[in-house]
Every structure is written in C-alpha cells, then in structure tokens.
Motif scaffolding. Structure first.
Motif: not given
Lengths: 230, 230
Positions: B105-108, B194-197, B202-205
């Motif tokens: 996810l982070e990658h794309i 997409y910001n850090r927050a 997103l990742k948590r969900q």
DNA sequence: GATATTCAATCAATCGTTTGACTAAAGCAA
DNA sequence: TTGCTTTAGTCAAACGATTGATTGAATATC
C-alpha cells in the motif's frame, strides 16, 4: 423520438453517443478517431463538430450520457435503498449494503453498460479531467454517500466520520477489483470469462466478506494511539 | 555504467526508458508522442527506432524495465516472505499477510515507482496487450501466488482452491482501491493528497479488515449449496 | 422560403518512421 | 606506431499517413 433528460437529441446525436460510449469505454481517447466514430454511427465527419462542437465535446457529452443511462439501473436505486434503510432498524442495513454491492457487482461484470462505464471511470480516476467532475457528482458521490450513510447507520456512527468513509471505500474496492482485475483473476482461475458458477461463488464469498468488515472491531487496533470517543 | 539484468544498456537507452516510464505511466499510449520522449530524454528522434525498433518496442521495453525496477522493492520481497511463512506456524501467516499488503500500500501510494506503475498496469488489465503477459509473469502472478499461498497456509486449505484465490484477489482489491480511486476518496475526505495522518489511519483500518477477512467463516453461507470437506 | 442538418472536399498540424550523411571509437594489418 | 576499414551511435531533414477541424454547397424538414 428518443428523449434523454432536458436535451432533446436527434437520431444522429443518439447514434453518435452510443457509438462513442462503446469506443471511449474500451479504448483510449487518442486511440479513438472521429472518422471511426462517424463511420460506425453512419454519420458525416462534420456531424461531431456540428452537434458537439468537436471531439472533446463529444467525449464530455458521452460521459454525461453515460451517467444518464446509469440512472435507472444504479443512481435511482440508491435513493430507494437509503429510504428503506431509514425505515428499518439499523441491523437491517447490513443486508441492504450487501444486496446493493452485489447488485453493483453483477452490473459491472455482466451488464451491458458495465462493459463501457469502467473504462471511462477508471481513466478519469487516474487522470481527472472535467469529465471526472461529471462522474463524481452524478455517479461516484451518490454511491459513496449512500454507502457511507448505510454503514454509519449500522455501526452507529456519523456518516461523515473518516473511518466510515474509508470503510465504504474499502468495500467498493473489494467489489470493483473483480472488474478492474478480471484479466488477472480469470487467468489465475484458468477461465476465459465469468461464468454462472464463478459468479455465484463470488457473490457468496463477497457477502461474507462484507459482513466481516461491517462487524470488524476497530478497538483492537485503536488501543495504541487513539482515544475512543464512545 | 548502469547495467540492468542481462541487457547492458547505453546511457541513451536508459534515459529513454526512464522518460518513457514516466510518460506511459501517467498518460495514454497514443497521447505520448515519440518526439516528446526524445526531447525530454535529450536524444534524437531516430534513437527510438534504432534502440527499440519503434514506439511500440519502446513501450514493451518500458514495461520490462518497470518489472525489473520493481524487483528489489517488491518481487524479491515476496520470496522472502514465503520462506518466512514456511518456517513459522500457520497462525503467524496472518501477520505476514498484513505486513506485506500494507507495505505494498505504502509503495503504490507514496513510492516513486508507485506513481508510474499503476497507470500502466491498470491500462493493461483493462485492455491486455502483449505487455500484460510481461506484467503477469513478472509481477502480478508472483504476488497473487504468494498471497494465496500465505492465506491457504493460514486457513489450512490448498493454495489452488478457488476460494483462496478469490480471497487473495479481494484483499488486493481493498488495497489497490486507495490508489485507483484515490481521486474520489480524497475528494470525499476534503483532502488534496495522502498525508501522514491519513496514511496511518488507513493502515490501521486496513489491517483490521485484512484480519477480519482472514478469519471470516464461510460456513454460514456455505450451508445452502456447498458440502464442506473439512 | 427559412431553418436545420448532411455531405464531399479540403485544411494545417502532427503522427511514427525512414533516410543518408556525419562523428567517434574499435579492430586490424602493415 | 600509422593508415584504413568497420561498427555503433547520433543527427537534421524529409517521408507518407492520419489526425481533428473547417468550408461551402447540397439536401431535408417544417
């Protein structure tokens, strides 16, 4: 004698739009030539400039035409569902969500309009033009809002809650991937097209996944950094 | 002195490929002109024909170039993960699946190559050419297979089980939708990027949703038509 | 007969590709 | 080393084809 919305369209316009929708829906904008369109629509080359002001105008009109065509099958249905949800207990929302998403799935996988719409939508998502604004307002936003509203009702949250919005987005994602990534999935399954059996298996599994998401507790991961308001 | 794989490329070839990747990754094939590429790459117009046999050859070479560039960041990682899973108890596979998908996810979403790759991949998905075969073999299939393998291990099923394959596909879908449909999501969230927050939320969900899917019981829906082997 | 639409012909612009001359480095025999 | 040939690569110029758009006359519709 076909009338669509407020714009009374001539037979030539209608033919151009249907042909253009098929063309723009399956191939790139620059790959589609105006001559090819008018030939398939049995019209003259200058008809595009005359009726739509040019190729670009035809494209935008095609996108509007698309949203209007989807109205009966999709957009109108959204309001009905939202009403039904308001008249039912929150627990019933889960079923409505599943039904809608699975109906949506069938639509984009097997429906006629589902053949052309995704190509345009996903292109505009990747590189938005003014056509995206039309799609968002008439199609994407209504769907997103309704879905978020249903989820919020089920989970007893606010529809504007980012967490609800993200959940809606996720559920849409696990649906449309079977259209976007169908080439890859079919190759993995050693199939050439979605058949009835696969469709049934797909719907059965997806329903389970929708429900799993709706009932997923976010508390387990929230405990680290988040302070829960409820 | 840059060497990629077995093909030793001249400086001009390398420049053409990087420029072409950026161009083909963000715009349609026919919208990208050879003149524009050679200008940005500071090469002569005939360099394309000379080195790649033409525009089409450059495109195919670009796709191959893309898969090679993704090798260090993505493909190689897949084999490591598969190995780790084999050396660990099945229960640990869930964590590996989440970690990989979130890394993906982070990658794309934020990675440099993630800016260009999706455009090409999703275009080839929608209208496969011979470039899709390259993508499938070098990128999509390895990812799909590894993911299915991990899921199968966790759920104690066969990796070739269609249900496992579909589940893998679903999880990929709920991941990539945040790249494909980012325009829509960002508009819904009233954000421009997409910001850090947002990324953290997103990742948590998504981690929660991955786990919910992995633990979702298909029995509830299976009871109607399926006979369960276990 | 006024308006709306269609038609064949043509426009300039841009497309991908090809050409042949040119440069520079490498290979090789003397 | 010297002199010549070969090869790889670059370059400006031009190629034919196709692009979207426009023109003005012809035709249809009311």
């Amino acid at each position: 004698m076909v009338k669509t919305e407020a714009s009374s369209q001539s037979a030539t316009q209608e033919r151009l739009l249907t042909v253009a929708l098929k063309a723009f829906g399956s191939r790139d904008y620059d790959d589609v030539s105006t001559r090819e369109i008018v030939q398939a629509a049995e019209a003259n080359i200058s008809a595009i400039s005359y009726h739509f002001g040019g190729k670009r105008g035809l494209y935008l009109a095609t996108v509007t035409y698309l949203t209007e065509q989807l109205k009966t099958g999709m957009t109108n249905r959204l309001e009905e569902i939202r009403q039904t949800a308001n008249d039912s207990p929150p627990e019933r929302s889960a079923g409505l969500i599943c039904d809608f998403l699975l109906h949506f799935l069938e639509h984009i996988l097997l429906g006629e309009m589902g053949q052309h719409a995704p190509g345009i939508i996903f292109r505009e998502q990747n590189r938005p033009t003014e056509a995206y604004d039309i799609l968002y307002e008439k199609l994407l936003a209504p769907m997103h809002f309704t879905l978020a509203s249903l989820i919020a009702r089920y989970r007893k949250r606010e529809p504007s809650d980012p967490e609800i919005i993200i959940m809606a987005h996720t559920m849409i994602g696990q649906t449309v991937i079977f259209r976007i990534g169908r080439t890859t999935l079919l190759r993995r399954l050693n199939q050439t097209a979605y058949n009835r059996a696969t469709m049934e298996a797909l719907k059965r599994q997806l329903r389970t996944y929708y429900l799993a998401l709706l009932d997923a507790s976010t508390d387990a991961t929230e405990m680290e950094t988040r302070d829960h308001a409820e």
